[in-house]
Design a protein around this motif. Structure first.
Motif, PDB file in Angstrom:
ATOM      1  N   SER A  34       0.852  -1.190   0.000  1.00 30.26           N
ATOM      2  CA  SER A  34       0.000   0.000   0.000  1.00 30.26           C
ATOM      3  C   SER A  34       0.887   1.239   0.000  1.00 30.26           C
ATOM      4  N   TYR A  35       0.529   2.202  -0.841  1.00 28.99           N
ATOM      5  CA  TYR A  35       1.263   3.469  -0.909  1.00 28.99           C
ATOM      6  C   TYR A  35       0.208   4.539  -1.154  1.00 28.99           C
ATOM      7  N   VAL A  36      -0.075   5.342  -0.134  1.00 31.19           N
ATOM      8  CA  VAL A  36      -1.157   6.322  -0.204  1.00 31.19           C
ATOM      9  C   VAL A  36      -0.595   7.712   0.039  1.00 31.19           C
ATOM     10  N   ILE A  37      -0.943   8.631  -0.845  1.00 32.86           N
ATOM     11  CA  ILE A  37      -0.508  10.020  -0.740  1.00 32.86           C
ATOM     12  C   ILE A  37      -1.765  10.863  -0.535  1.00 32.86           C
ATOM     13  N   ALA A  38      -1.753  11.746   0.473  1.00 36.49           N
ATOM     14  CA  ALA A  38      -2.945  12.523   0.802  1.00 36.49           C
ATOM     15  C   ALA A  38      -2.592  13.951   1.192  1.00 36.49           C
ATOM     16  N   ARG A  39      -3.482  14.888   0.862  1.00 42.36           N
ATOM     17  CA  ARG A  39      -3.349  16.250   1.365  1.00 42.36           C
ATOM     18  C   ARG A  39      -3.617  16.259   2.864  1.00 42.36           C
ATOM     19  N   ASP A  40      -2.898  17.086   3.588  1.00 42.51           N
ATOM     20  CA  ASP A  40      -3.193  17.329   4.999  1.00 42.51           C
ATOM     21  C   ASP A  40      -4.200  18.478   5.027  1.00 42.51           C
ATOM     22  N   PRO A  41      -5.456  18.212   5.410  1.00 40.43           N
ATOM     23  CA  PRO A  41      -6.461  19.275   5.391  1.00 40.43           C
ATOM     24  C   PRO A  41      -6.201  20.389   6.415  1.00 40.43           C
ATOM     25  N   GLY A  42      -5.317  20.152   7.363  1.00 42.09           N
ATOM     26  CA  GLY A  42      -5.017  21.161   8.371  1.00 42.09           C
ATOM     27  C   GLY A  42      -3.796  22.004   8.064  1.00 42.09           C
ATOM     28  N   SER A  43      -3.231  21.825   6.862  1.00 40.49           N
ATOM     29  CA  SER A  43      -2.002  22.538   6.503  1.00 40.49           C
ATOM     30  C   SER A  43      -2.004  22.838   5.009  1.00 40.49           C
ATOM     31  N   ASP A  44      -1.632  24.047   4.648  1.00 42.32           N
ATOM     32  CA  ASP A  44      -1.568  24.406   3.233  1.00 42.32           C
ATOM     33  C   ASP A  44      -0.418  23.718   2.508  1.00 42.32           C
ATOM     34  N   ASN A  45       0.580  23.236   3.262  1.00 43.95           N
ATOM     35  CA  ASN A  45       1.766  22.654   2.637  1.00 43.95           C
ATOM     36  C   ASN A  45       1.974  21.171   2.975  1.00 43.95           C
ATOM     37  N   GLY A  46       1.144  20.615   3.846  1.00 45.26           N
ATOM     38  CA  GLY A  46       1.353  19.251   4.323  1.00 45.26           C
ATOM     39  C   GLY A  46       0.844  18.166   3.384  1.00 45.26           C
ATOM     40  N   ILE A  47       1.621  17.098   3.300  1.00 43.96           N
ATOM     41  CA  ILE A  47       1.267  15.901   2.530  1.00 43.96           C
ATOM     42  C   ILE A  47       1.555  14.696   3.418  1.00 43.96           C
ATOM     43  N   TRP A  48       0.560  13.838   3.613  1.00 44.07           N
ATOM     44  CA  TRP A  48       0.754  12.597   4.365  1.00 44.07           C
ATOM     45  C   TRP A  48       1.054  11.469   3.400  1.00 44.07           C
ATOM     46  N   ILE A  49       2.049  10.661   3.732  1.00 43.79           N
ATOM     47  CA  ILE A  49       2.397   9.494   2.933  1.00 43.79           C
ATOM     48  C   ILE A  49       2.320   8.286   3.862  1.00 43.79           C
ATOM     49  N   SER A  50       1.479   7.324   3.492  1.00 39.66           N
ATOM     50  CA  SER A  50       1.301   6.098   4.283  1.00 39.66           C
ATOM     51  C   SER A  50       1.718   4.912   3.420  1.00 39.66           C
ATOM     52  N   GLU A  51       2.604   4.081   3.961  1.00 39.96           N
ATOM     53  CA  GLU A  51       3.139   2.956   3.201  1.00 39.96           C
ATOM     54  C   GLU A  51       3.068   1.675   4.021  1.00 39.96           C
ATOM     55  N   VAL A  52       2.812   0.551   3.340  1.00 45.64           N
ATOM     56  CA  VAL A  52       2.891  -0.770   3.954  1.00 45.64           C
ATOM     57  C   VAL A  52       3.724  -1.645   3.029  1.00 45.64           C
ATOM     58  N   TRP A  53       4.742  -2.278   3.623  1.00 38.93           N
ATOM     59  CA  TRP A  53       5.689  -3.115   2.877  1.00 38.93           C
ATOM     60  C   TRP A  53       5.756  -4.506   3.487  1.00 38.93           C
ATOM     61  N   ASP A  54       6.163  -5.468   2.691  1.00 44.42           N
ATOM     62  CA  ASP A  54       6.384  -6.811   3.218  1.00 44.42           C
ATOM     63  C   ASP A  54       7.497  -6.810   4.262  1.00 44.42           C
ATOM     64  N   SER A  55       8.496  -5.917   4.078  1.00 43.11           N
ATOM     65  CA  SER A  55       9.597  -5.835   5.035  1.00 43.11           C
ATOM     66  C   SER A  55      10.265  -4.461   4.951  1.00 43.11           C
ATOM     67  N   ARG A  56      10.990  -4.128   6.000  1.00 41.10           N
ATOM     68  CA  ARG A  56      11.775  -2.889   6.031  1.00 41.10           C
ATOM     69  C   ARG A  56      12.832  -2.902   4.906  1.00 41.10           C
ATOM     70  N   GLU A  57      13.402  -4.078   4.667  1.00 40.69           N
ATOM     71  CA  GLU A  57      14.439  -4.210   3.630  1.00 40.69           C
ATOM     72  C   GLU A  57      13.888  -3.892   2.238  1.00 40.69           C
ATOM     73  N   GLN A  58      12.648  -4.322   1.973  1.00 40.68           N
ATOM     74  CA  GLN A  58      12.066  -4.017   0.662  1.00 40.68           C
ATOM     75  C   GLN A  58      11.788  -2.524   0.526  1.00 40.68           C
TER      76      GLN A  58
END
Length: 96
Positions: A34-58
């Motif tokens: 999973s790789y999700v990019i989202a605007r931060d509604p509480g900030s004019d410049n903020g971007i949230w990035i949420s990631e899920v990987w099989d491992s830290r190494e990947q």
């Protein structure tokens, strides 16, 4: 699994341009669930990035992929910094 949630700050007035670039550069990556990019509604410049990987190494290996390196290089002038970063251990869920 390895999870990462972070808030990137775009340079003043460049958030939409940076969002478009990040979305354009998000091609499939080995081990990425999973790789999700989202605007931060509480900030004019903020971007949230949420990631899920099989491992830290990947996740670490993905940073060396040619298309990721290209996106990082193009994005660098638009990034003002990172102000929050959280590592997680995802247990499952929809799309994971």
């Amino acid at each position: 699994m390895y999870g990462l949630i972070g808030r990137m700050l775009a340079a003043e007035g460049r958030r939409e341009e940076l969002l478009a670039l990040l979305l354009e550069g998000s091609a499939p990556m080995p081990g990425c669930r999973s790789y999700v990019i989202a605007r931060d509604p509480g900030s004019d410049n903020g971007i949230w990035i949420s990631e899920v990987w099989d491992s830290r190494e990947q996740h670490q290996a993905s940073l060396h992929l040619p298309h990721v390196q290209e996106t990082i290089g193009r994005a660098r002038p638009m990034i003002a910094g990172f102000d929050q970063r959280f590592e997680t251990e995802p247990q499952g869920g929809i799309g994971v």
